[in-house]
Enzyme design. Structure first.
Site, mmCIF file in Angstrom:
data_model
loop_
_atom_site.group_PDB
_atom_site.id
_atom_site.type_symbol
_atom_site.label_atom_id
_atom_site.label_comp_id
_atom_site.label_asym_id
_atom_site.label_seq_id
_atom_site.Cartn_x
_atom_site.Cartn_y
_atom_site.Cartn_z
ATOM 1 N N HIS A 85 0.836 -1.214 0.000
ATOM 2 C CA HIS A 85 0.000 0.000 0.000
ATOM 3 C C HIS A 85 0.875 1.270 0.000
ATOM 4 O O HIS A 85 2.073 1.183 -0.233
ATOM 5 C CB HIS A 85 -0.995 -0.049 1.161
ATOM 6 C CG HIS A 85 -1.639 -1.410 1.278
ATOM 7 N ND1 HIS A 85 -2.641 -1.829 0.446
ATOM 8 C CD2 HIS A 85 -1.370 -2.469 2.106
ATOM 9 C CE1 HIS A 85 -2.983 -3.080 0.763
ATOM 10 N NE2 HIS A 85 -2.228 -3.490 1.761
ATOM 11 N N GLU A 121 -2.151 0.296 7.875
ATOM 12 C CA GLU A 121 -1.289 -0.780 7.375
ATOM 13 C C GLU A 121 -0.111 -0.230 6.573
ATOM 14 O O GLU A 121 1.000 -0.746 6.676
ATOM 15 C CB GLU A 121 -2.105 -1.747 6.510
ATOM 16 C CG GLU A 121 -1.284 -2.939 6.022
ATOM 17 C CD GLU A 121 -2.024 -3.805 5.011
ATOM 18 O OE1 GLU A 121 -3.223 -3.570 4.785
ATOM 19 O OE2 GLU A 121 -1.379 -4.700 4.431
ATOM 20 N N HIS A 163 2.886 -7.022 4.562
ATOM 21 C CA HIS A 163 1.507 -6.586 4.802
ATOM 22 C C HIS A 163 1.090 -6.967 6.214
ATOM 23 O O HIS A 163 1.784 -7.700 6.928
ATOM 24 C CB HIS A 163 0.545 -7.280 3.816
ATOM 25 C CG HIS A 163 0.646 -6.781 2.414
ATOM 26 N ND1 HIS A 163 -0.290 -5.942 1.843
ATOM 27 C CD2 HIS A 163 1.589 -7.006 1.459
ATOM 28 C CE1 HIS A 163 0.065 -5.664 0.605
ATOM 29 N NE2 HIS A 163 1.207 -6.297 0.335
ATOM 30 N N GLU A 206 1.793 -11.660 5.749
ATOM 31 C CA GLU A 206 0.728 -10.961 6.487
ATOM 32 C C GLU A 206 1.103 -11.127 7.958
ATOM 33 O O GLU A 206 0.890 -12.182 8.557
ATOM 34 C CB GLU A 206 -0.641 -11.592 6.195
ATOM 35 C CG GLU A 206 -1.118 -11.431 4.759
ATOM 36 C CD GLU A 206 -1.791 -10.081 4.495
ATOM 37 O OE1 GLU A 206 -1.697 -9.167 5.336
ATOM 38 O OE2 GLU A 206 -2.421 -9.950 3.422
HETATM 39 ZN ZN ZN Z 1 -2.128 -5.295 2.681
#
Ligand code: ZN
Length: 274
Positions: free
Chosen positions: A71, A109, A164, A238
């Protein structure tokens, strides 16, 4: 890295020859150490041409690793650019990028992944690795997922890791590592090794694999364009579920990010040594 050092040493004579290729005369050949003149048994004269001593280390290519902090800080204010379709790496399209998730307290995030990438980068650079990031700050837009995926190949990276954190149900917790499945670009075995190494390192560091997605902390995915678009072995971490209070406490804490970064860097270095 040992293999790289060996190969760099092997090409040194070729480098010496190339340096002198334009000199107009045959390159002088330094005497090998074992062939240095020896005084005859009946004389005391010393060798006039001592074997050269190495004055500089052989050039060594530093391995390159691509880190992809997920992102970006400008995505939320630029929806049109972020939502435009781009190739998904399997013949379809996906949105260029997304805004990402956040903790319930508002820790985004994109800020987490940016902070984590910096920590991983520091550790890898300290170990002699050259690190390339897919974005240069945390206030821009994108890049799109296809470009992030292709960045490892463009950089000549040995491998790529996308960073992430998830935004799942509040009751779900734990980390998982995604990899492209079915494999693309012939990187399947190496990508699975990388993903497994990341999973093992995070688990050894005390983090619990997710119980709500994938299996035992690993998740083969066909739908992540960044993974599909990569021509180098790649995996996507993640690091936890930002919507879970327990995970959010770790992800928000700089010491928690340090622990995650240490595990990621350790796994990356282990893959480079293979
Ligand atoms: Zn993400």
């Amino acid at each position: 890295m040992r293999a790289l050092i060996r190969s760099a040493t092997a090409v040194l004579p070729l480098v010496v020859a190339l340096v002198c290729a334009g000199c107009g005369a045959p390159a002088p050949v330094p005497p090998p150490v074992d062939a240095a003149p020896r005084p005859a048994a009946t004389t005391r004269s010393l060798p006039t041409t001592p074997a050269p001593l190495p004055t500089t280390p052989a050039p060594v290519s530093r391995p390159v690793v691509l880190l992809d902090p997920g992102h970006n800080g400008g995505n939320a204010a630029n929806k049109a650019a972020v939502n435009r379709p781009v190739p998904d790496g399997r013949g379809g399209t996906k949105p260029c990028n997304t805004t990402g998730t956040s903790t319930n307290a508002g820790y985004a995030e994109h800020a987490f992944t940016w902070g984590l990438a910096g920590r991983v980068r520091s550790r890898l650079e300290a170990a002699g690795v050259r690190v390339v990031l897919t974005r240069s700050d945390d206030v821009g837009v994108g890049p799109c997922v296809d470009a992030r995926g292709a960045a490892g190949g463009r950089a000549g990276a040995a491998l790529a890791v996308s960073l992430h954190a998830d935004g799942a149900a509040a009751s779900a917790r734990g980390f998982h590592v995604a990899y492209a499945e079915p494999a693309v670009h012939g990187t399947g075995p190496a990508a699975l090794r990388l993903a497994t190494g990341l999973r093992d390192a995070l688990r050894s560091a005390g983090f619990a694999p997710a119980g709500y997605i994938g299996r035992d902390g690993l998740d083969g995915r066909p739908d992540l364009a960044g993974l599909n678009s990569s021509t180098v072995p790649t995996a996507l971490v993640e690091a936890g579920n930002m919507r879970n209070a327990g995970d959010a406490a770790v992800l928000t804490d700089p010491a928690g990010r340090d622990r995650i970064a240490a595990a990621v860097a350790e796994a990356v270095l282990a893959q480079l040594r293979r």
